[in-house]
Motif scaffolding. Structure first.
Motif, short mmCIF file in Angstrom:
data_model
loop_
_atom_site.label_atom_id
_atom_site.label_comp_id
_atom_site.label_asym_id
_atom_site.label_seq_id
_atom_site.Cartn_x
_atom_site.Cartn_y
_atom_site.Cartn_z
N ILE A 172 -22.14 13.94 31.39
CA ILE A 172 -23.23 14.12 32.36
C ILE A 172 -24.04 12.84 32.49
N LYS A 173 -24.31 12.20 31.36
CA LYS A 173 -25.10 10.96 31.37
C LYS A 173 -24.41 9.88 32.19
N GLU A 174 -23.12 9.83 32.16
CA GLU A 174 -22.35 8.81 32.89
C GLU A 174 -22.65 8.86 34.40
N LYS A 175 -22.92 10.07 34.91
CA LYS A 175 -23.19 10.23 36.34
C LYS A 175 -24.62 9.82 36.70
N TYR A 176 -25.48 9.75 35.69
CA TYR A 176 -26.89 9.44 35.95
C TYR A 176 -27.34 8.29 35.04
N ALA A 177 -26.61 7.22 35.15
CA ALA A 177 -26.85 6.08 34.26
C ALA A 177 -28.22 5.45 34.47
N ASP A 178 -28.78 5.56 35.69
CA ASP A 178 -30.06 4.90 35.97
C ASP A 178 -31.26 5.80 35.66
N ALA A 179 -31.02 6.96 35.07
CA ALA A 179 -32.12 7.90 34.77
C ALA A 179 -32.13 8.24 33.29
N ILE A 180 -33.28 8.65 32.80
CA ILE A 180 -33.38 9.21 31.45
C ILE A 180 -32.98 10.69 31.56
N LEU A 181 -32.02 11.10 30.73
CA LEU A 181 -31.47 12.46 30.81
C LEU A 181 -32.21 13.39 29.86
N PHE A 182 -32.88 14.41 30.43
CA PHE A 182 -33.48 15.50 29.65
C PHE A 182 -32.41 16.56 29.49
N TYR A 183 -31.83 16.65 28.28
CA TYR A 183 -30.70 17.53 28.01
C TYR A 183 -31.21 18.77 27.29
N PHE A 227 -35.97 22.90 23.61
CA PHE A 227 -36.30 21.48 23.71
C PHE A 227 -35.43 20.78 24.76
N TYR A 228 -35.98 19.71 25.32
CA TYR A 228 -35.18 18.74 26.06
C TYR A 228 -34.94 17.58 25.10
N GLU A 229 -33.66 17.32 24.81
CA GLU A 229 -33.30 16.25 23.88
C GLU A 229 -32.85 15.02 24.66
N PHE A 261 -30.85 11.07 23.88
CA PHE A 261 -30.01 10.39 22.91
C PHE A 261 -29.81 8.92 23.30
N PHE A 262 -29.33 8.15 22.29
CA PHE A 262 -28.97 6.75 22.48
C PHE A 262 -30.14 5.95 23.08
N GLU A 263 -29.85 5.09 24.10
CA GLU A 263 -30.88 4.22 24.68
C GLU A 263 -32.01 5.03 25.31
N ASP A 264 -31.67 6.18 25.88
CA ASP A 264 -32.71 7.04 26.46
C ASP A 264 -33.73 7.43 25.41
N ALA A 265 -33.25 7.79 24.23
CA ALA A 265 -34.15 8.20 23.16
C ALA A 265 -35.04 7.04 22.72
N GLU A 266 -34.45 5.85 22.64
CA GLU A 266 -35.23 4.68 22.21
C GLU A 266 -36.33 4.35 23.22
N LYS A 267 -35.98 4.40 24.53
CA LYS A 267 -36.99 4.14 25.57
C LYS A 267 -38.07 5.22 25.56
N ALA A 268 -37.63 6.48 25.57
CA ALA A 268 -38.57 7.59 25.70
C ALA A 268 -39.51 7.67 24.50
N CYS A 273 -34.49 11.94 20.28
CA CYS A 273 -35.86 12.43 20.25
C CYS A 273 -35.92 13.61 21.21
N GLY A 274 -36.96 14.39 21.15
CA GLY A 274 -37.03 15.56 22.01
C GLY A 274 -38.46 15.94 22.35
N VAL A 275 -38.60 16.71 23.43
CA VAL A 275 -39.91 17.24 23.84
C VAL A 275 -39.75 18.73 24.09
N PRO A 276 -40.78 19.52 23.80
CA PRO A 276 -40.69 20.98 24.02
C PRO A 276 -40.48 21.30 25.50
N TYR A 277 -39.63 22.26 25.76
CA TYR A 277 -39.33 22.67 27.12
C TYR A 277 -40.58 23.09 27.88
#
Length: 881
Positions: free
Chosen positions: A16-27, A32-34, A36-43, A65-69
């Motif tokens: 899924i992340k591959e299709k949205y490379a220019d966005a931070i993915l809330f998974y 929780f929305y988790e 991962f990887f570079e997204d987690a470091e930025k967020a 990292c994660g944030v409550p839904y």
């Protein structure tokens, strides 16, 4: 992204992340929305949350990292405000449905929406008084198209021009949160001017297919359900259609759903409005105070007393886009005049506005499936207020008070009244939103849930009696459901048909067949109830969408009404007068006031001033006077009064007659732009160049202290050349207020037919000055700099030394103390004749030579008188310095 040890869940994430490379993915994972990887470091850095890792014992742990839904909105806002896109990845099937499957598999997930700075629907993330636009630019041939959309209100506009600088100014006026541009524009020489206008805004580049004209035309027709764009007036605007179609493409890509509230587009011309470039907007402090960046101390802060969010947005737009059409301006003036005359009715209408919520954004949220039950209640209350407002409008005659259609919503408000609970929770999938009596099946399920509480109480009483255990309790939790809890000390008294479920330190928990049957019935009823309520809610939402266009039209009318009644209120409270709109090219203001300064000053009375500018003998006004005397206030208030008149407002003046002005330009002060390598003088010259290249004979120009950023000679030369150019521009000249400290420029009144001198009067008293704040005719040759320095708090020792130096300069004193200063004296003397023609300088030399050769002792009184008369005649032919 290569991750060989990926689990099935992580493989799903990566695909899924591959299709949205220019966005931070809330998974979404459970509650929780988790990330991962570079997204987690930025967020984690931006959101200031803990960065942890998945598979900590692995050779390469995955940062996460994660944030409550349920608290995601606040975190989402911070990411958006920092310029990031966020792709929301949710479960798209119910995990409970997998229980019936024999093989275990992951719950399906996919991105349901991409949130970007220009694609926001949530009230918490929006400024209710400001539109949130996404803007698009396209170019076909020599034409540049521009389009912008506020998806939260449905406002969608399109234009096109071959005047590229006008596009740049329009970008700045619109002030979008986000822009989408075709990739090919990056290769164009003018690309940097676009990015400068979009400074610090989010920019997304799309491939050329997204902007291909035919695709965009078809896309718009499909969106609006039309066979052509003729009805919107933009069928021939190929570049504009390209820009607008690209926006629809982007909306579809990010929102993942139909946007039924985008049912049309408004075509406009860039020259339909009085042009106020971004610099002038800042200099006049129309929307924001220059010092604080807030609207307090700005024109908007003084004038905006609107009661609705739609009205506030329209009010801001009226300030930014004053009209050029005399008839439309007069219609607004007529409406304000009538509202003042019928102020009691106007006050009652304004009172009704307090029950009107943001209809534009409510309609859009409902259409986009973002609304909850509380939004529907707000819609009902708003629509219920419209008939009362309509009854008051029957008392008015002005066209502005006559709606284009009947805003009766009886059937819809009746539906909402019968269906939606006033105390509904903010979520829409847990029940509690539909009223009893609206749906028979739902009422039955509600009865089962309600009666269940009584049944449980009866069961507890019955079991206590049967077992003799008075401390027995019937309880519930999410893990075990319903159960009977007995203290451990009484566990021997428990009947044989009790089945132990859990052992605690001090108690035992049991279930019975009877309790499990009840649980199945009640829990099933609660789930069915929540599901049925959500289904009913979506059906009601569909019914509301049928009224979307009518709701939007009603919102626009309420916004206009709110704006007009606010202008009437402000005019009455502040004693503004109706300006006459003339066709003679005159700007005549009697006893004009600055609408902001008069409200902000304390300790003294604001002094009104009159001013008259025309195209005949008073087109360029040279205004002199000391600093702090009020030159800048008079300049600004003149421009603001013209702007207010053309936006349809009454003005702060005793009387005013205003001609239509096409552009207002200002050159007021300058700040060093050191980061761009530009000095104050360079900025000043660039701003002046913009004015000289773009002003027309119908413009109004405000010039304040031009040329002071360089040496005296250069500055004076440039200032005079600019004044002369403005006097002659396009063989007609342009109305200009030209404030200066170069007193030599007052000489222009004698050589240029349409230049007139004015000064700000002061009164001298015991080596001090009193500012009279009054504009009077005639020039002045003093700056009173030392007196102003004293008022500013310069130490007295410095003031006295400055006086000594000034005396030396004026009297040619070459004492040791003034050695470093006296060389200025010859410059001042040469300045006096700097702009005289060669023949005038020759005449002056001959007069001086004749005086030098005169034998006074041998001249009779009669000869002396004759000679003096001759020299006077010659001197009159030389323009005064």
């Amino acid at each position: 992204m290569n991750y060989p040890e990926a689990t099935p869940m992580m493989q799903q994430y990566l695909s899924i992340k591959e299709k949205y490379a220019d966005a931070i993915l809330f998974y979404r994972m459970g509650d929780f929305y988790e990330m991962f990887f570079e997204d987690a470091e930025k967020a984690s850095r931006i959101l200031e949350i803990t960065l942890t890792s998945r598979n900590k014992n692995a050779e390469s742990p995955v940062p996460m990292c994660g944030v409550p839904y349920k608290a995601a909105q606040a975190y989402l806002a911070r990411l958006i405000n920092n310029g990031y896109k966020v792709a929301i990845c949710d479960q798209i099937e119910n995990p409970a449905d997998l229980k019936n499957e024999s093989s275990k598999r992951l719950v399906k997930r996919d991105v349901v929406r991409v949130v970007t700075p220009g694609m926001i629907m949530e009230d918490e993330l929006l400024d209710e008084k400001t539109n949130n636009y996404i803007l698009s630019i396209s170019q076909i041939g020599n034409n540049t198209g521009i389009s912008y959309l506020d998806i939260s209100t449905g406002t969608f506009r399109i234009s096109e021009t071959d005047n590229f600088p006008a596009i740049i100014e329009e970008i700045r006026r619109v002030a979008p949160s986000e822009a989408i541009l075709p990739e090919y524009l990056q290769k164009e020489t003018f690309f940097s001017s676009i990015t400068d206008a979009l400074h610090k805004k989010a920019i997304t580049f799309l491939d050329k297919n997204a902007f291909e004209y035919r695709n965009c035309r078809d896309r718009l027709n499909a969106q609006f359900k039309t066979i052509s764009l003729e009805g919107f007036g933009c069928a021939n605007l190929k570049a504009g259609v390209s820009a607008a179609g690209a926006i629809i493409h982007y909306v579809c890509e990010t929102q993942k759903q139909k946007t039924v509230h985008l049912s049309g587009i408004k075509t406009y011309r860039l020259d339909n409005f009085l042009l106020i470039d971004d610099l002038t907007c800042q200099n006049l402090e129309l929307l924001k105070n220059l010092r604080t960046g807030t609207k307090k101390g700005a024109l908007l802060g003084i004038l905006d007393r609107t009661n609705t969010a739609m009205g506030a947005r329209m009010f801001k737009n009226w300030i930014r886009c004053p009209l050029l059409d005399i008839d439309r301006i007069r219609l607004r003036h007529d409406a304000i005049e009538e509202a003042i005359a019928k102020k009691n009715i106007a006050r009652q209408i304004r009172e009704c506005f307090k029950s009107v919520y943001d209809l534009e954004r409510l309609g859009s949220k409902i259409a986009m499936g973002r609304a909850n039950a509380r939004d529907l209640t707000a819609l009902k209350r708003s629509l219920t207020s419209l008939p009362e407002i309509g009854s008051y409008l029957s008392e008015f005659n002005s066209d502005a008070f006559q709606p284009d259609q009947n805003f009766q919503f009886d059937e819809l408000t009746d539906l909402l009244e019968k269906s939606i609970r006033e105390d509904a929770p903010p979520v829409i999938n847990e029940g509690g939103i539909i009223k009893s009596g609206f749906n028979a099946e739902l009422d039955e399920l509600i009865s089962i849930s309600r009666d269940g509480k009584g049944w449980l109480a009866q069961l507890e009483v019955k079991e206590k009696a049967a077992t003799g255990i008075n401390s027995l309790k019937v309880k519930y939790n999410k893990v075990f459901g319903y159960f009977l809890e007995v203290p451990k000390s009484r566990s021997e008294s428990v009947p044989a048909h009790y089945v132990r479920k859990q052992t605690l330190v001090n108690a035992e928990r049991y279930i019975t067949d009877e309790l499990k049957k009840f649980e199945f019935k009640v829990m099933g009823a609660q789930e069915k109830r929540a599901s049925l309520e959500y289904k009913i809610f979506t059906e009601i939402r569909k019914e509301i969408i049928k009224y979307n266009n009518k709701i939007h039209a009603g919102a626009q009318f309420i916004a206009k009404l709110d704006t007009i009644l606010t202008l009437a209120l402000i005019a009455e409270e502040n004693e503004y007068t109706r300006p006459e709109i003339n066709t003679t090219g005159d700007i005549i203001i009697e006893e004009g006031r600055h609408p902001v300064v008069e409200k902000m000053i304390t300790g003294e009375r604001f002094v009104p001033n009159s001013i008259s500018i025309n195209n005949n003998d008073s087109q360029v006004l040279i205004i002199t006077g000391p600093n702090m005397a009020g030159k800048s206030t008079i300049l600004r208030q003149t421009a603001i009064i013209v702007l207010m008149a053309q936006m349809g407002s009454f003005v702060p003046a005793g009387k005013a007659s205003i001609c239509i002005t096409d552009k207002i330009f200002t050159r007021i002060g300058a700040l060093d732009n050191l980061s761009a390598g530009q000095s104050t003088f360079m900025v000043e010259m660039q701003e002046t160049a913009n004015i000289l290249n773009n002003a027309t004979s119908h413009s109004l120009i405000i010039m304040d202290e031009i040329g002071r950023g360089t040496s005296t000679f250069d500055g004076l030369s440039i200032a005079r050349a600019v004044a002369e150019f403005l006097h002659e521009i396009k063989d007609k000249g342009v109305k200009t207020l030209f404030a200066t400290h170069y007193h030599e420029l007052t000489d222009l009144e004698h050589t240029k037919a349409k230049i007139k001198n004015y000064n700000i009067a002061v009164k001298e008293w015991n080596d001090e000055i009193i500012f009279l704040r009054k504009l009077v005719e005639g020039g002045t040759n003093r700056s009173y700099g030392i007196q102003v320095a004293r008022l500013a708090g310069i130490p007295e020792k410095v003031i006295q030394r400055a006086k000594e130096i000034l005396f030396d300069i004026e009297n040619g004193n070459s004492s040791p103390d003034s050695q470093k200063i006296s060389p200025v004296k010859p410059k001042i003397r040469r300045q006096l004749s700097l702009f005289k023609k060669r023949e005038d300088q020759e005449r002056e030399r001959k007069i001086i030579k004749k005086l030098q050769n005169l034998d006074i002792s041998g001249t009779t009184p009669l000869e002396a008188l004759n000679l003096l008369n001759e020299l006077q005649d010659k001197a009159k032919k030389i323009p005064a310095a």
